[in-house]
Design a protein around this motif. Structure first.
Motif, PDB file in Angstrom:
ATOM      1  N   UNK A 456       0.837  -1.211   0.000  1.00  0.00           N
ATOM      2  CA  UNK A 456       0.000   0.000   0.000  1.00  0.00           C
ATOM      3  C   UNK A 456       0.868   1.256   0.000  1.00  0.00           C
ATOM      4  N   UNK A 457       1.950   1.231   0.758  1.00  0.00           N
ATOM      5  CA  UNK A 457       2.869   2.366   0.788  1.00  0.00           C
ATOM      6  C   UNK A 457       3.493   2.580  -0.588  1.00  0.00           C
ATOM      7  N   UNK A 458       3.888   1.492  -1.241  1.00  0.00           N
ATOM      8  CA  UNK A 458       4.465   1.581  -2.589  1.00  0.00           C
ATOM      9  C   UNK A 458       3.480   2.213  -3.575  1.00  0.00           C
ATOM     10  N   UNK A 459       2.221   1.833  -3.450  1.00  0.00           N
ATOM     11  CA  UNK A 459       1.207   2.385  -4.340  1.00  0.00           C
ATOM     12  C   UNK A 459       1.006   3.875  -4.076  1.00  0.00           C
ATOM     13  N   UNK A 460       0.979   4.267  -2.810  1.00  0.00           N
ATOM     14  CA  UNK A 460       0.803   5.685  -2.474  1.00  0.00           C
ATOM     15  C   UNK A 460       1.954   6.528  -3.010  1.00  0.00           C
ATOM     16  N   UNK A 461       3.164   5.965  -2.945  1.00  0.00           N
ATOM     17  CA  UNK A 461       4.344   6.699  -3.398  1.00  0.00           C
ATOM     18  C   UNK A 461       4.600   6.548  -4.898  1.00  0.00           C
ATOM     19  N   UNK A 462       3.699   5.811  -5.577  1.00  0.00           N
ATOM     20  CA  UNK A 462       3.817   5.610  -7.024  1.00  0.00           C
ATOM     21  C   UNK A 462       5.177   5.004  -7.389  1.00  0.00           C
ATOM     22  N   UNK A 464       6.016   2.253  -8.789  1.00  0.00           N
ATOM     23  CA  UNK A 464       6.151   1.615 -10.105  1.00  0.00           C
ATOM     24  C   UNK A 464       6.566   2.624 -11.170  1.00  0.00           C
ATOM     25  N   UNK A 465       5.893   3.766 -11.204  1.00  0.00           N
ATOM     26  CA  UNK A 465       6.258   4.786 -12.198  1.00  0.00           C
ATOM     27  C   UNK A 465       7.646   5.361 -11.918  1.00  0.00           C
ATOM     28  N   UNK A 466       8.014   5.451 -10.641  1.00  0.00           N
ATOM     29  CA  UNK A 466       9.372   5.874 -10.307  1.00  0.00           C
ATOM     30  C   UNK A 466      10.398   4.899 -10.876  1.00  0.00           C
ATOM     31  N   UNK A 467      10.059   3.607 -10.814  1.00  0.00           N
ATOM     32  CA  UNK A 467      10.942   2.585 -11.375  1.00  0.00           C
ATOM     33  C   UNK A 467      11.134   2.792 -12.870  1.00  0.00           C
ATOM     34  N   UNK A 468      10.055   3.065 -13.595  1.00  0.00           N
ATOM     35  CA  UNK A 468      10.160   3.264 -15.038  1.00  0.00           C
ATOM     36  C   UNK A 468      11.048   4.458 -15.361  1.00  0.00           C
ATOM     37  N   UNK A 469      10.919   5.534 -14.595  1.00  0.00           N
ATOM     38  CA  UNK A 469      11.769   6.713 -14.814  1.00  0.00           C
ATOM     39  C   UNK A 469      13.225   6.409 -14.460  1.00  0.00           C
ATOM     40  N   UNK A 470      13.421   5.627 -13.390  1.00  0.00           N
ATOM     41  CA  UNK A 470      14.759   5.196 -12.982  1.00  0.00           C
ATOM     42  C   UNK A 470      15.422   4.406 -14.105  1.00  0.00           C
ATOM     43  N   UNK A 471      14.642   3.516 -14.743  1.00  0.00           N
ATOM     44  CA  UNK A 471      15.164   2.701 -15.845  1.00  0.00           C
ATOM     45  C   UNK A 471      15.557   3.579 -17.028  1.00  0.00           C
ATOM     46  N   UNK A 472      14.743   4.602 -17.306  1.00  0.00           N
ATOM     47  CA  UNK A 472      15.058   5.501 -18.418  1.00  0.00           C
ATOM     48  C   UNK A 472      16.373   6.235 -18.177  1.00  0.00           C
ATOM     49  N   UNK A 473      16.593   6.658 -16.940  1.00  0.00           N
ATOM     50  CA  UNK A 473      17.843   7.344 -16.602  1.00  0.00           C
ATOM     51  C   UNK A 473      19.041   6.405 -16.761  1.00  0.00           C
ATOM     52  N   UNK A 474      18.789   5.094 -16.649  1.00  0.00           N
ATOM     53  CA  UNK A 474      19.847   4.107 -16.821  1.00  0.00           C
ATOM     54  C   UNK A 474      19.985   3.658 -18.275  1.00  0.00           C
ATOM     55  N   UNK A 475      19.236   4.317 -19.168  1.00  0.00           N
ATOM     56  CA  UNK A 475      19.379   4.026 -20.589  1.00  0.00           C
ATOM     57  C   UNK A 475      18.422   2.998 -21.141  1.00  0.00           C
ATOM     58  N   UNK A 490       6.726  -7.254 -13.357  1.00  0.00           N
ATOM     59  CA  UNK A 490       7.624  -6.189 -12.896  1.00  0.00           C
ATOM     60  C   UNK A 490       7.167  -5.665 -11.544  1.00  0.00           C
ATOM     61  N   UNK A 491       5.871  -5.393 -11.427  1.00  0.00           N
ATOM     62  CA  UNK A 491       5.346  -4.839 -10.177  1.00  0.00           C
ATOM     63  C   UNK A 491       5.475  -5.847  -9.044  1.00  0.00           C
ATOM     64  N   UNK A 492       5.204  -7.113  -9.339  1.00  0.00           N
ATOM     65  CA  UNK A 492       5.317  -8.155  -8.313  1.00  0.00           C
ATOM     66  C   UNK A 492       6.747  -8.245  -7.777  1.00  0.00           C
ATOM     67  N   UNK A 493       7.726  -8.224  -8.666  1.00  0.00           N
ATOM     68  CA  UNK A 493       9.126  -8.329  -8.237  1.00  0.00           C
ATOM     69  C   UNK A 493       9.580  -7.071  -7.515  1.00  0.00           C
ATOM     70  N   UNK A 494       9.096  -5.929  -7.973  1.00  0.00           N
ATOM     71  CA  UNK A 494       9.404  -4.681  -7.282  1.00  0.00           C
ATOM     72  C   UNK A 494       8.906  -4.729  -5.846  1.00  0.00           C
ATOM     73  N   UNK A 495       7.657  -5.130  -5.666  1.00  0.00           N
ATOM     74  CA  UNK A 495       7.088  -5.210  -4.322  1.00  0.00           C
ATOM     75  C   UNK A 495       7.839  -6.231  -3.461  1.00  0.00           C
ATOM     76  N   UNK A 496       8.204  -7.361  -4.067  1.00  0.00           N
ATOM     77  CA  UNK A 496       8.902  -8.411  -3.305  1.00  0.00           C
ATOM     78  C   UNK A 496      10.250  -7.914  -2.796  1.00  0.00           C
ATOM     79  N   UNK A 497      11.002  -7.221  -3.652  1.00  0.00           N
ATOM     80  CA  UNK A 497      12.308  -6.686  -3.233  1.00  0.00           C
ATOM     81  C   UNK A 497      12.155  -5.619  -2.147  1.00  0.00           C
ATOM     82  N   UNK A 498      11.166  -4.757  -2.290  1.00  0.00           N
ATOM     83  CA  UNK A 498      10.967  -3.702  -1.291  1.00  0.00           C
ATOM     84  C   UNK A 498      10.529  -4.300   0.033  1.00  0.00           C
ATOM     85  N   UNK A 499       9.638  -5.300  -0.007  1.00  0.00           N
ATOM     86  CA  UNK A 499       9.201  -5.978   1.223  1.00  0.00           C
ATOM     87  C   UNK A 499      10.393  -6.619   1.919  1.00  0.00           C
TER      88      UNK A 499
END
Length: 539
Positions: A456-462, A464-475, A490-499
């Motif tokens: 829920x915290x990840x969703x509030x802080x958006x 997933x979209x931060x991840x996409x922008x992070x990836x763009x900065x990495x090329x 992608x979202x499932x793995x993102x949440x798993x790593x953050x948890x």
């Protein structure tokens, strides 16, 4: 009784670098060939001849180090030489511990970053935290110098009781914080995770078979029983094996008294049977074992014992196919020869070792050939010779040669995969962003206790979209079509790593990852539909 003299030629050839040359090689150099006594060991004779008569100076130690691996390669793909400098790295997972400061680290932006502090270890005792950056070690700067993982290991590992000073940059502090850490023995747990899938079915992830596995397993089983466990899934996917005795212990936990677990035999070793003693603590549990093409050796001992005794179900894809038993022989300088001394056979008499007569390259390319043949997607692409048919206790047909074929085949799941996802994974983008996100919000996340709250915290802080922008900065530019295909993964793995980073719990990581794992889901389905009174859950 084994004959010790059979090792003499090998021992002589491997000890040359210590100066253990045959007495015939002292005195004048030979110019008319090699004398008859020396011909009893041609390798020793040639090396001694080079040392005495070669036109230029030669480092015999270096030459010997180069020759030993080539010698062992002629035997089989699993006999190998372990140099002194590599021995601890190779042996630590088997021992189930190492000596160091007790952190998991990653190199982020050319800086050693603490990813996790091992509970009860020396770093936790001095209050080092996840997210800390190690800038100096023993007053030497280690940030911004293109440091490598191997160099970090050499700096931080060390004998129990020895001390190391580190300078830490911590979020919110301007100055480095100095710590003196007394190194200690750090556990390397072979069981990565265990949790309850539902009210009756437990899941346990076993990464390798270490000498500590029996103790770890007993502790996890006791904990799971308090939560109502009646059936268990043991995940051996990617488990490359380890200690044979630990695999025997695990099988003994599930099998009835007198059941054959495995037998071993070699040219200089008489057949030895390993049988269950009837004291196993898990004889009442329903059982599913997960395997894939990277499950090998001790994993195959356990899976073969369960399958041949019709004790549980094997789910997944065909295992690796390593049916050899290796033993380490220590040399004078604490290097070692890991030598194949026996083959092991499952209770039905199967040797599951895949062929290696075509050479090491062909052996190592076996997985590639499996993929090309479509084996990972279709079970009917796998063929076994009729001559290698065996029968389980209940009369089911199983096959030898080339691994354990599961009772329930589950093809590799390519749903949701795309080249965009592959780029994110191969570059470690999801992992890196998840850590930086958790690090940035460490204070808020420290107050959260459940998976649901973290997500829920990840969703509030958006996030997933931060991840996409992070990836763009990495090329890695966003491919909209492929991103949509892979969004759920992608979202499932993102949440798993953050948890995992936020709650410090590996079991919760697997709980999230396994939610859509088709192999786990197939095992759950079979365990739920099986009758409690049956030992083998059939289709």
């Amino acid at each position: 009784m084994r004959k010790n003299h059979i090792w003499l030629p090998l021992i002589i050839s491997l000890c040359i670098s210590a100066g253990f040359l045959l007495a015939t090689w002292t005195g004048s150099p030979f110019h008319n060939g090699i004398n008859s006594t020396a011909q009893t060991n041609k390798l020793s004779a040639i090396l001694s001849l080079i040392e005495q008569d070669y036109a230029e100076e030669v480092n015999i130690d270096s030459l010997t180090e180069a020759l030993i691996p080539l010698l062992l390669e002629q035997l089989d793909p699993h006999s190998s030489y372990i140099p002194l400098e590599d021995f601890n790295e190779v042996n630590d997972p088997l021992q189930g511990s190492f000596e160091g400061i007790g952190v998991e680290f990653s190199i982020q932006n050319d800086t050693i970053t603490v990813m996790r502090v091992i509970a009860g270890g020396p770093s936790e005792r001095v209050k080092i935290r996840a997210g800390d950056r190690i800038v100096t070690v023993n007053d030497s700067v280690v940030a911004g110098i293109s440091i490598t993982n191997s160099k970090v290991m050499k700096l931080l590992k060390g004998a129990k009781g020895s001390k190391v000073r580190v300078g830490i940059k911590r979020q919110g502090t301007a100055q480095l914080i100095d710590f003196e850490i007394t190194r200690d023995k750090i556990p390397l747990n072979s069981i990565r995770a265990s949790y309850m899938i539902d009210k009756e079915i437990a899941y346990l992830k076993l990464e390798n078979f270490a000498f500590t596995t029996p103790k770890e397993f007993t502790e996890h089983i006791a904990q799971l029983r308090t939560q109502g466990m009646k059936k268990i899934i043991i995940d051996l996917r990617e488990n490359g094996g380890g200690a044979l005795n630990s695999a025997v212990f695990l099988a003994n936990e599930f099998l009835a008294k007198g059941d054959l677990i495995v037998f071993t035999q070699g040219k200089n070793y008489a057949r030895e049977d390993f049988r269950a003693d009837g004291k196993g603590s898990c004889q009442d549990l329903g059982l599913a074992v997960l395997i894939n093409e990277f499950s090998a050796s001790a994993s195959e001992v356990f899976a073969g014992a369960i399958q041949d005794n019709d004790r549980g179900i094997i789910v997944g894809r065909r295992s690796f196919g390593k049916g050899l038993v290796n033993r380490d022989f220590m040399l004078y300088d604490n290097s070692a020869v890991r030598l194949t001394i026996q083959k092991f056979y499952t209770p039905s008499g199967r040797c599951i070792q895949k062929p290696f007569a075509d050479g090491i390259d062909a052996y190592n390319n076996d997985l590639e050939q499996r993929i090309l043949h479509g084996e990972l997607e279709h079970s009917d692409s796998i063929s076994f010779p009729d001559s290698l048919q065996f029968k389980t206790r209940a009369g089911r047909i199983v096959h030898g040669g080339g691994g354990i074929m599961p009772d329930f085949f589950v093809p590799i799941d390519t749903t949701g995969y795309s080249s965009y996802l592959s780029l994110l994974e191969n570059r470690g983008i999801i992992y890196d962003f998840a850590f930086s996100f958790a690090d940035k919000h460490r204070e808020q996340l420290s107050k959260i206790k459940t998976i649901e709250e973290v997500i829920a915290f990840c969703e509030r802080e958006n996030a997933y979209n931060q991840l996409l922008r992070f990836a763009e900065k990495k090329g890695i530019a966003v491919n909209k079509e492929q991103e949509q295909i892979s969004r759920r993964i992608i979202k499932q793995r993102l949440h798993a790593y953050i948890v995992r980073s936020a709650l410090g719990n590996e079991s919760l990581f697997y709980k999230i990852i396994n939610e859509n794992d088709k192999t786990v889901l197939r095992a759950v389905e079979q365990l739920r539909t099986a009758k409690p009174s049956t030992k083998l859950m059939k289709n």
